[in-house]
Design a protein around this motif. Structure first.
Motif, PDB file in Angstrom:
ATOM      1  N   GLY A 101      -3.818  -4.100  -2.786  1.00  0.00           N
ATOM      2  CA  GLY A 101      -4.147  -4.756  -4.055  1.00  0.00           C
ATOM      3  C   GLY A 101      -4.471  -3.772  -5.163  1.00  0.00           C
ATOM      4  N   SER A 102      -4.888  -2.573  -4.788  1.00  0.00           N
ATOM      5  CA  SER A 102      -5.173  -1.547  -5.798  1.00  0.00           C
ATOM      6  C   SER A 102      -3.903  -0.880  -6.311  1.00  0.00           C
ATOM      7  CB  SER A 102      -6.111  -0.478  -5.219  1.00  0.00           C
ATOM      8  OG  SER A 102      -7.396  -1.041  -5.009  1.00  0.00           O
ATOM      9  N   GLY A 118      -6.723  -0.315  -1.150  1.00  0.00           N
ATOM     10  CA  GLY A 118      -5.802  -1.167  -0.408  1.00  0.00           C
ATOM     11  C   GLY A 118      -4.576  -1.511  -1.236  1.00  0.00           C
ATOM     12  N   PHE A 141       0.475   5.332  -0.171  1.00  0.00           N
ATOM     13  CA  PHE A 141      -0.390   6.518  -0.175  1.00  0.00           C
ATOM     14  C   PHE A 141       0.144   7.595  -1.115  1.00  0.00           C
ATOM     15  CE2 PHE A 141      -1.009   4.725   4.175  1.00  0.00           C
ATOM     16  CZ  PHE A 141      -2.315   4.304   3.979  1.00  0.00           C
ATOM     17  N   LEU A 171       0.842  -1.191   0.000  1.00  0.00           N
ATOM     18  CA  LEU A 171       0.000   0.000   0.000  1.00  0.00           C
ATOM     19  C   LEU A 171       0.882   1.248   0.000  1.00  0.00           C
ATOM     20  CD1 LEU A 171      -2.680   1.365   0.103  1.00  0.00           C
ATOM     21  CD2 LEU A 171      -2.790   0.919   2.550  1.00  0.00           C
TER      22      LEU A 171
END
Lengths: 304, 304
Positions: free
Chosen positions: A209-210, A207, A169, A167
């Motif tokens: 996975g994205s 998340g 940001f 992940l």
């Protein structure tokens, strides 16, 4: 088809027998110990009960942005006494997998990281060289020169052998371009975990996975995932704690990650709690793909 | 199974008959008219030949970052004479689809855009209200307050009825979070096109499909795609130009986008060129999923 799970809530003898059966309890955290910022009543006492009976407690989380010591702070801030050695997060799992299972020969064993500081901390703790991650020089727009320099390789480190996506940001076009290029040139593809969403503020956000899925789509390659329910994570946990799987029980609120993780890992037991995502109807359906061995309405029901 | 395509290169009578058969020629650009920055010899003369015989030429591109007038500049810079009315790009296709086919009733018909200025220009040209896109206030990191304000809706525009995702060189976590939240609240999901990669500098970079795929994975929803081979794009083209599909021919270098687009649109003809992605062996295989009607080694072979 597995039988329906046994409900332990209120069944004192069955609870006693359940606890006796296992030496090790693996806990998912959010939805089991707490929800968001709200610690469930009786969580601390339940952990104390298990520990007082000589059980090992291990906290297993797919959260890839935190190192173990970050996560220890999270547990402490929630009022859950713990130690670093009880924590197993997907960033640590990834580092262990790279250093102790993959063991790529130097010098082509550097890791290009798409992710946050927790991953960097854990890679460092295993002595793994990496680039990317929180490097501020990658937190910018792509430039016309970048296209040329990425494509011709002059912006790449030729010793990168692994792309690890967690992940992030601060995901951007430049990082995805670099990640793709390393994979296209043969780097191995790892992901801390594949959860497409991250629960937060009573809703969902992207998340880990994205972050990896654009790279999956561009390359046609599936990463090795190091979070639940991937068995690469179970192998890492077993590699560290050396326990008997038949004497271990996974406790969680999600059938498709936690309970599946325990079942596929052939643990002696799996216990679902109803304080998170999962409802009894999810396993009651005739075609339910995953059924736990046991369930309680809430974790603290184990106190009898 | 469709028969093998007829090779027109060097067959003067067959070429003449081929050209006579159609009123409209739809062209893919990169790989057909040019490659990267290199215009293929004879491209301009071939277009002139077709126009001199009264044929309509239309340039159909999945490029979603450019408006038609941007793309006209691109054609001019490559030395290809054209006009805005001959250009059909996926940003324009998306705008046409929203304004003339979806026609959502006001006020809940605003578009949240993930993409670049070309999309905004085309939405504006169709009088469609939008937000997001190149808005500089969204080109930043997500903050702790954002999580709360996105989840509780206070950061959202309640009149958003559509999320449109195209190629965005400024993609970030905040935009993905907003896009997800609008979709979770019921907005319709459109994508300019689903190409996972964008060819550039003799390599590949993330394409529009790499921007929408996290949202697909998070929501489980498939967007309506407005680029080739989606028939929503063909419907938009036909809606604008009002031609007889039987008298139209699609010319392209990719079987899975260009030729499939023409075949599924039931155009009278499809012509493959071998100056781009596609090789003859791709359609010669017994299990080739897509076969064009005709092929030439290069576009300028149509000059005979």
């Amino acid at each position: 088809m597995a039988p329906l799970p046994k409900r332990l809530t209120g069944e004192l003898a069955a609870i006693d027998e359940f606890i006796d059966r296992f030496d090790v309890f693996l806990f998912d955290c959010d939805g089991v110990l707490w929800s968001g910022d709200h610690l469930f009543p009786g969580t601390v006492e339940t952990l104390e009960l298990l520990r007082s009976r000589g059980k090992k407690t291990i906290f297993v989380t797919n959260n890839s942005t935190k190192s173990r010591s970050d996560y220890l702070k999270k547990l402490s801030s929630m009022g859950v006494p713990s130690s670093v050695d009880e924590i197993f997060a997907s960033a640590y799992s990834s580092a262990i997998y790279i250093s102790r299972i993959m063991k790529l020969p130097a010098p082509k064993n550097k890791v290009f990281v798409i992710g946050e500081a927790g991953i960097e901390t854990e890679l460092r703790s295993e002595g793994i060289e990496f680039l990317g991650g929180t490097d501020p020089s990658l937190r910018r727009d792509i430039t016309p020169e970048d296209y040329t320099n990425i494509a011709n390789g002059s912006m790449l480190d030729e010793n990168v052998g692994i792309v690890l996506a967690g992940l992030d940001f601060h995901i951007n076009y430049l990082k995805l371009s670099l990640g793709y290029q390393y994979l296209a040139r043969g780097a191995k593809f790892l992901a801390t975990n594949l959860d497409s969403t991250l629960p937060s503020a009573h809703s969902f956000f992207p998340g880990a996975g994205s972050i990896s899925i654009p790279l999956i789509s561009m390359t046609g390659q599936q990463p090795i995932a190091l979070g639940k329910p991937s068995q690469a994570m179970m192998d890492s946990i077993e590699g560290k704690f050396q326990f008997d799987r038949k004497k271990a029980c996974m406790i969680g609120d999600r059938l498709d990650t936690d309970i599946k993780f325990g079942l596929e890992g052939k643990l002696g037991g799996t216990l679902a709690v109803l304080t998170g995502v999962c409802k009894a109807e999810h396993w009651e359906a005739d075609d339910a793909p995953v059924r736990p061995h046991y369930y309680v309405d809430k974790l603290s029901d184990l106190r009898g």
